[in-house]
Design an enzyme around this catalytic site. Structure first.
Site, PDB file in Angstrom:
ATOM      1  N   HIS A 174      44.090  42.256  50.207  1.00 23.56           N
ATOM      2  CA  HIS A 174      42.741  41.681  50.311  1.00 23.56           C
ATOM      3  C   HIS A 174      42.569  41.110  51.715  1.00 23.56           C
ATOM      4  O   HIS A 174      43.550  40.725  52.361  1.00 23.56           O
ATOM      5  CB  HIS A 174      42.549  40.580  49.262  1.00 23.56           C
ATOM      6  CG  HIS A 174      42.264  41.116  47.899  1.00 23.56           C
ATOM      7  ND1 HIS A 174      41.201  40.701  47.142  1.00 23.56           N
ATOM      8  CD2 HIS A 174      42.898  42.058  47.163  1.00 23.56           C
ATOM      9  CE1 HIS A 174      41.191  41.351  45.995  1.00 23.56           C
ATOM     10  NE2 HIS A 174      42.218  42.180  45.975  1.00 23.56           N
TER      11      HIS A 174
ATOM     12  N   HIS B 167      48.526  46.715  47.989  1.00 26.33           N
ATOM     13  CA  HIS B 167      47.152  46.383  47.617  1.00 26.33           C
ATOM     14  C   HIS B 167      46.806  45.069  48.328  1.00 26.33           C
ATOM     15  O   HIS B 167      47.273  44.006  47.938  1.00 26.33           O
ATOM     16  CB  HIS B 167      47.133  46.226  46.085  1.00 26.33           C
ATOM     17  CG  HIS B 167      45.822  45.881  45.482  1.00 26.33           C
ATOM     18  ND1 HIS B 167      45.172  46.710  44.596  1.00 26.33           N
ATOM     19  CD2 HIS B 167      45.017  44.802  45.598  1.00 26.33           C
ATOM     20  CE1 HIS B 167      44.041  46.152  44.194  1.00 26.33           C
ATOM     21  NE2 HIS B 167      43.928  44.983  44.795  1.00 26.33           N
TER      22      HIS B 167
ATOM     23  N   CYS C 258      38.454  37.914  43.401  1.00 22.03           N
ATOM     24  CA  CYS C 258      39.244  37.574  42.222  1.00 22.03           C
ATOM     25  C   CYS C 258      38.674  36.294  41.624  1.00 22.03           C
ATOM     26  O   CYS C 258      38.720  35.245  42.260  1.00 22.03           O
ATOM     27  CB  CYS C 258      40.716  37.390  42.570  1.00 22.03           C
ATOM     28  SG  CYS C 258      41.701  36.936  41.132  1.00 22.03           S
TER      29      CYS C 258
ATOM     30  N   ARG D 194      36.692  49.664  39.587  1.00 18.42           N
ATOM     31  CA  ARG D 194      37.257  48.661  38.670  1.00 18.42           C
ATOM     32  C   ARG D 194      37.448  47.322  39.413  1.00 18.42           C
ATOM     33  O   ARG D 194      36.687  46.388  39.232  1.00 18.42           O
ATOM     34  CB  ARG D 194      38.592  49.172  38.093  1.00 18.42           C
ATOM     35  CG  ARG D 194      39.017  48.475  36.808  1.00 18.42           C
ATOM     36  CD  ARG D 194      39.605  47.086  36.982  1.00 18.42           C
ATOM     37  NE  ARG D 194      40.769  47.052  37.849  1.00 18.42           N
ATOM     38  CZ  ARG D 194      41.377  45.938  38.235  1.00 18.42           C
ATOM     39  NH1 ARG D 194      40.925  44.751  37.838  1.00 18.42           N
ATOM     40  NH2 ARG D 194      42.413  45.978  39.043  1.00 18.42           N
ATOM     41  N   ASP D 195      38.428  47.273  40.276  1.00 22.71           N
ATOM     42  CA  ASP D 195      38.738  46.002  40.950  1.00 22.71           C
ATOM     43  C   ASP D 195      37.532  45.510  41.746  1.00 22.71           C
ATOM     44  O   ASP D 195      37.268  44.310  41.831  1.00 22.71           O
ATOM     45  CB  ASP D 195      39.946  46.221  41.877  1.00 22.71           C
ATOM     46  CG  ASP D 195      40.540  44.926  42.373  1.00 22.71           C
ATOM     47  OD1 ASP D 195      40.123  43.865  41.897  1.00 22.71           O
ATOM     48  OD2 ASP D 195      41.409  44.975  43.258  1.00 22.71           O
TER      49      ASP D 195
ATOM     50  N   ASN E 188      38.793  43.516  48.640  1.00 22.75           N
ATOM     51  CA  ASN E 188      39.922  44.384  48.970  1.00 22.75           C
ATOM     52  C   ASN E 188      39.720  44.943  50.369  1.00 22.75           C
ATOM     53  O   ASN E 188      38.601  44.965  50.885  1.00 22.75           O
ATOM     54  CB  ASN E 188      39.955  45.561  47.994  1.00 22.75           C
ATOM     55  CG  ASN E 188      40.322  45.142  46.589  1.00 22.75           C
ATOM     56  OD1 ASN E 188      41.471  44.910  46.285  1.00 22.75           O
ATOM     57  ND2 ASN E 188      39.316  45.018  45.731  1.00 22.75           N
TER      58      ASN E 188
HETATM   59 MG    MG Z   1      42.263  43.688  44.459  1.00 23.97          MG
END
Ligand code: MG
Length: 316
Positions: free
Chosen positions: A223, A221, A254, A29-30, A263
């Site tokens: 990056h 989470h 993003c 997903r991300d 990430n």
């Molecule tokens: Mg992320």
């Protein structure tokens, strides 16, 4: 016990590191959401099946948003229906609004994720409403999800910096975390969406948030925009965090946070935790194969350090 293992055990005990860490794989997903190439449903299913076989017990599987808004996430409902679901694994789908929740219920999802931002500036740019307005939507989604026995994961983005307004307010983040917890989120993932944080900031953030919700319900989470992600993970573990989001091959970014890189790479996190003697349940060899598999589909050069190191060693 070997000398190396004795040293690991001493390190873990002296730094109060956890013996076991849950890794939440966010690549499908991300990660894929931020790639220029949209991956087919068939390839996404194969990718997620590989990740399940690596041993992940939580995988972000997709996002139930309009394909016009997020073409990379098109077909997420079909992906969910076609993957080989392991009984003890959470397959989490991102839900942004009532329509998304209705699709989640139609797919009989067991796990969803909701998200808000730490600042109005980011929220307005990303989802075109203020943080308070987004929290009202989240509250309504959570009420219905709970009534349908759907577990909810919460995200707060931009917790260590905002691309539009710079500094963020830790009290505000703590209050948002408390609200998500009160709405029924079993885990609140604190996202450094633009990857500007350093370990000292991580400790400050966790000190603030752990005053409002139990530490066991907090995930991190990170990056790697400024190369701080692994150091931030270690700082969080030393603080007592036991749940870490990561993305195979460091996929991510993003679109609303210019300059944000991927990430933290799952293989880099697993390698570090293996080295510390911390259990993750992840098979690193299978993870590397999965990383190369998805990079191939995306026609992308591997970026994870462990992936690069082991690939060049194998070529020798
Ligand atoms: Mg992320």
């Amino acid at each position: 016990m070997s000398l190396t293992l004795v040293n690991h055990t001493r390190f873990i005990q002296s730094r109060k590191l956890p013996k076991q860490v849950k890794l939440v794989e966010v690549g499908p997903r991300d990660g894929l959401q931020n790639q220029p190439i949209a991956v087919s449903v068939k390839d996404k299913v194969a990718f997620i099946d590989c990740l399940s076989n690596c041993g992940f017990k939580a995988i972000e599987t997709g996002s139930l948003v309009s394909p016009q808004r997020m073409p990379q996430m098109a077909g997420s409902d079909s992906v969910y229906q076609q993957i080989d679901q392991h009984e003890d694994t959470e397959y989490i789908m991102l839900v942004a609004n009532q329509k998304g929740l209705e699709s989640a219920m139609a797919c009989q999802l067991k796990n969803i994720a909701v998200f808000c931002a730490a600042t109005d500036a980011f929220s307005l740019n990303n989802i075109h409403c203020s943080v308070n307005e987004s929290m009202d939507i989240i509250q309504s989604i959570c009420q219905q999800a709970k009534a349908n026995n759907i577990a909810i994961r919460g995200y707060i983005s931009c917790v260590l910096g905002c691309p539009y307004q710079g500094e963020v307010d830790l009290n505000r983040i703590s209050q948002l975390a408390a609200k998500l917890y009160e709405y029924g989120c079993y885990e609140i993932s604190l996202g450094d969406t633009i990857g500007v944080g350093t370990p000292g900031m991580v400790i400050e953030l966790l000190t603030a948030v752990s005053q409002t919700i139990p530490i066991d319900n907090i995930a991190v989470h990170f990056h790697d925009t400024y190369g701080q992600a692994l150091a931030n993970v270690l700082a969080a573990l030393q603080f007592g965090i036991q749940t870490v989001d990561c993305s195979v091959s460091g996929l991510g970014g993003c679109p609303y946070a210019p300059g944000a890189s991927g990430n933290v790479a799952s293989e880099d996190v697993v390698y570090m935790l293996n080295g510390l003697g911390i259990k993750t349940g992840i098979d690193l060899d299978k993870l590397l194969s999965t990383s190369w598999f998805i990079d191939d589909i995306l026609d992308r050069q591997p970026s994870a350090k462990v992936s690069l190191a082991i690939a060049s060693k194998q070529k020798m």
